[in-house]
Structures are given as C-alpha cells and as structure tokens.
Scaffold this motif. Structure first.
Motif, PDB file in Angstrom:
ATOM      1  N   SER A   1     -12.312 -53.758-125.192  1.00  0.00           N
ATOM      2  CA  SER A   1     -11.274 -52.860-125.706  1.00  0.00           C
ATOM      3  C   SER A   1     -11.810 -51.890-126.759  1.00  0.00           C
ATOM      4  O   SER A   1     -11.106 -51.518-127.688  1.00  0.00           O
ATOM      5  CB  SER A   1     -10.109 -53.671-126.285  1.00  0.00           C
ATOM      6  OG  SER A   1     -10.573 -54.557-127.299  1.00  0.00           O
TER       7      SER A   1
ATOM      8  N   ARG B   1     -10.476 -48.534-124.795  1.00  0.00           N
ATOM      9  CA  ARG B   1      -9.334 -48.833-125.673  1.00  0.00           C
ATOM     10  C   ARG B   1      -8.017 -48.742-124.921  1.00  0.00           C
ATOM     11  O   ARG B   1      -7.112 -49.560-125.115  1.00  0.00           O
ATOM     12  CB  ARG B   1      -9.327 -47.867-126.861  1.00  0.00           C
ATOM     13  CG  ARG B   1     -10.454 -48.072-127.865  1.00  0.00           C
ATOM     14  CD  ARG B   1     -10.225 -47.243-129.114  1.00  0.00           C
ATOM     15  NE  ARG B   1     -11.315 -47.392-130.059  1.00  0.00           N
ATOM     16  CZ  ARG B   1     -12.376 -46.582-130.111  1.00  0.00           C
ATOM     17  NH1 ARG B   1     -12.462 -45.572-129.254  1.00  0.00           N
ATOM     18  NH2 ARG B   1     -13.329 -46.781-131.007  1.00  0.00           N
ATOM     19  N   ASP B   2      -7.888 -47.740-124.082  1.00  0.00           N
ATOM     20  CA  ASP B   2      -6.662 -47.542-123.306  1.00  0.00           C
ATOM     21  C   ASP B   2      -6.858 -48.064-121.885  1.00  0.00           C
ATOM     22  O   ASP B   2      -6.619 -47.356-120.904  1.00  0.00           O
ATOM     23  CB  ASP B   2      -6.277 -46.061-123.294  1.00  0.00           C
ATOM     24  CG  ASP B   2      -5.927 -45.547-124.680  1.00  0.00           C
ATOM     25  OD1 ASP B   2      -5.326 -46.326-125.461  1.00  0.00           O
ATOM     26  OD2 ASP B   2      -6.256 -44.396-124.986  1.00  0.00           O
TER      27      ASP B   2
ATOM     28  N   GLN C   1      -7.591 -45.285-119.087  1.00  0.00           N
ATOM     29  CA  GLN C   1      -7.700 -43.895-119.525  1.00  0.00           C
ATOM     30  C   GLN C   1      -8.801 -43.750-120.570  1.00  0.00           C
ATOM     31  O   GLN C   1      -8.545 -43.730-121.771  1.00  0.00           O
ATOM     32  CB  GLN C   1      -6.338 -43.438-120.080  1.00  0.00           C
ATOM     33  CG  GLN C   1      -5.197 -43.492-119.104  1.00  0.00           C
ATOM     34  CD  GLN C   1      -5.441 -42.629-117.873  1.00  0.00           C
ATOM     35  OE1 GLN C   1      -5.987 -41.520-117.981  1.00  0.00           O
ATOM     36  NE2 GLN C   1      -5.053 -43.132-116.710  1.00  0.00           N
TER      37      GLN C   1
END
Length: 237
Positions: free
Chosen positions: A61, A66-67, A84
């Motif tokens: 992450s 992260r997304d 993303q």
C-alpha cells in the motif's frame, strides 16, 4: 496455439514466430489444479496460495499502490482489483533466491495493462516478469541493463484474451531465466554479466510479489519447487 511475436529488434519491429518447444513440466488437471506436476519424482512443489485466504501474503500500500483495488479470495481464486494505478501483494514467508521454478495460473478480468507483474529474486538481485504490459500485449523481464521489459531483448508481443486462464512457469538458475506460457517456451535469458534491477514501482514487491497495473486479475495456482541436480547440470555459478 498462442499468437506470439518474437522480437528481433526493439518492440516496434517484430516477426511472427511459432514456438513449439515442449517444456519439462505440466500443470495440474482442472480437478486438481492447486499444484503443478513434474515428470521426475524428485520434484516437490510448495503451494503459496491455499485458495481460502491471504495467508502468507501482505497487501502493498505504498508508492503507486496506495489506491489499490479490492484484494480478496473468492471461490478459490485470488482477486487483485484494478488499482489507480497499481494493486500488489507481497509474499512474507521464506522463498529461495536461486535454482527454483515457480508456476502460476493467471487470468485478466479487466483493464488495459499487465495482469501479472511477478517480481522475483535472482540471487541478490531481482527482476519483474511483466505479462500483458504496455497496453496489454508485452511480455518481458524488467529491468535488464537499465531497460524495461518493452525495451530489452526479452520483449515479446502476445495477444491475450480477457477471461482466459494462462499457465505461466518461471525457472531461475545462474545460467538461465526461462519463461513458459501455456507450455511454450517464450523467453530464455542468460543473466550472467548483465545488470539486473527493479523499476522503483516494483521495489515494494521484492523479494517475491504479484502486481497488476490499471488492470484486474485473478490467480488460482501459485507454487514453487527447487530445481534438481540433474536440471542444474552444466550450469555453473
């Protein structure tokens, strides 16, 4: 027969080549697909995915993950949802750094880029096997002498179908990194004397990880075995 374009120059120039080499392995039958099978009795496969949960794996992450998309096990399949831009998991347990073979079954379920970014160790270094990158068709090793999969001699173009299972087998030894796709030898690369590294996006996946890029995917077989002395004969450190 897979539609494979073997490159003789950069990725923009290629010729169509039919690969017919039969690799020395076979994946398990559909009703017993958890582990590959090997002709030699000496082969002992270790399953990295129990088809029930994410035991042994952790979600990446950081950086471009992260997304990330939804990561879940459903109906015996490990699902990496579209991120993303990326979604990734990393193996937390022990894994050999050399002289091994890793087999997995992967399916692209949506998106526009690679559905299998397999980061793996090569001794003290690492590479990433990209399957379906650069718009959905590039297969290759990243990074070789500072060049990504689409820009070095391991690059191949393959026409992939969404919703179809593909059998991917990777063999790593000091003298050869070999990739088979659905039983056809696709890449054979000698790493000796070459500079092996990772793109910064793949670094959190080391030493062993799986990632997708703007794409969703499903996996059902993830297993490895050590190579036998017979298989390593003639391959010196």
């Amino acid at each position: 027969m897979l539609r494979i374009h073997a490159l003789v120059a950069p990725c923009s120039a290629f010729v169509l080549t039919a690969l017919t080499i039969t690799p020395p392995f076979a994946l398990a039958a559909e009703e017993n697909r958890s582990l590959p099978t090997q002709a030699t009795a000496a082969a002992k496969w270790h399953d990295l995915f129990n088809r029930r949960d994410l035991s042994g794996w952790e979600v990446v992450s950081v950086y471009e993950y992260r997304d990330h998309g939804r990561i879940v096990v459903e109906e015996g399949g490990l699902i990496l949802g579209e991120g993303q831009p990326g979604t990734a998991i990393r193996w937390k347990g022990e894994f050999p750094r050399m002289n091994y073979e890793l087999a997995l079954e992967a399916q692209k379920t949506g998106g526009s880029d690679f559905f299998c970014g397999l980061t793996f160790p090569v001794g003290e270094k690492h590479l990433t096997l990209i399957v379906g990158g650069w718009g959905g068709s590039v297969v290759g090793l990243s990074m070789v002498d500072g060049e990504p999969a689409a820009e070095n001699e391991t690059c191949r173009w393959v026409s992939f179908e969404t919703g179809r299972w593909y059998k991917i087998v990777l063999r790593v030894s000091p003298c050869a990194i070999v990739v088979w796709l659905d039983g056809e030898e696709l890449i054979r690369f000698d790493p000796r004397g070459r500079r092996l590294s990772l793109r910064w996006e793949s670094e959190p996946c080391a030493p062993l990880g799986l990632a997708t890029w703007k794409t969703s995917a499903k996996y059902r077989t993830i297993a490895y075995r050590l190579l036998t002395e017979e298989e390593l004969r003639g391959c010196k450190q």
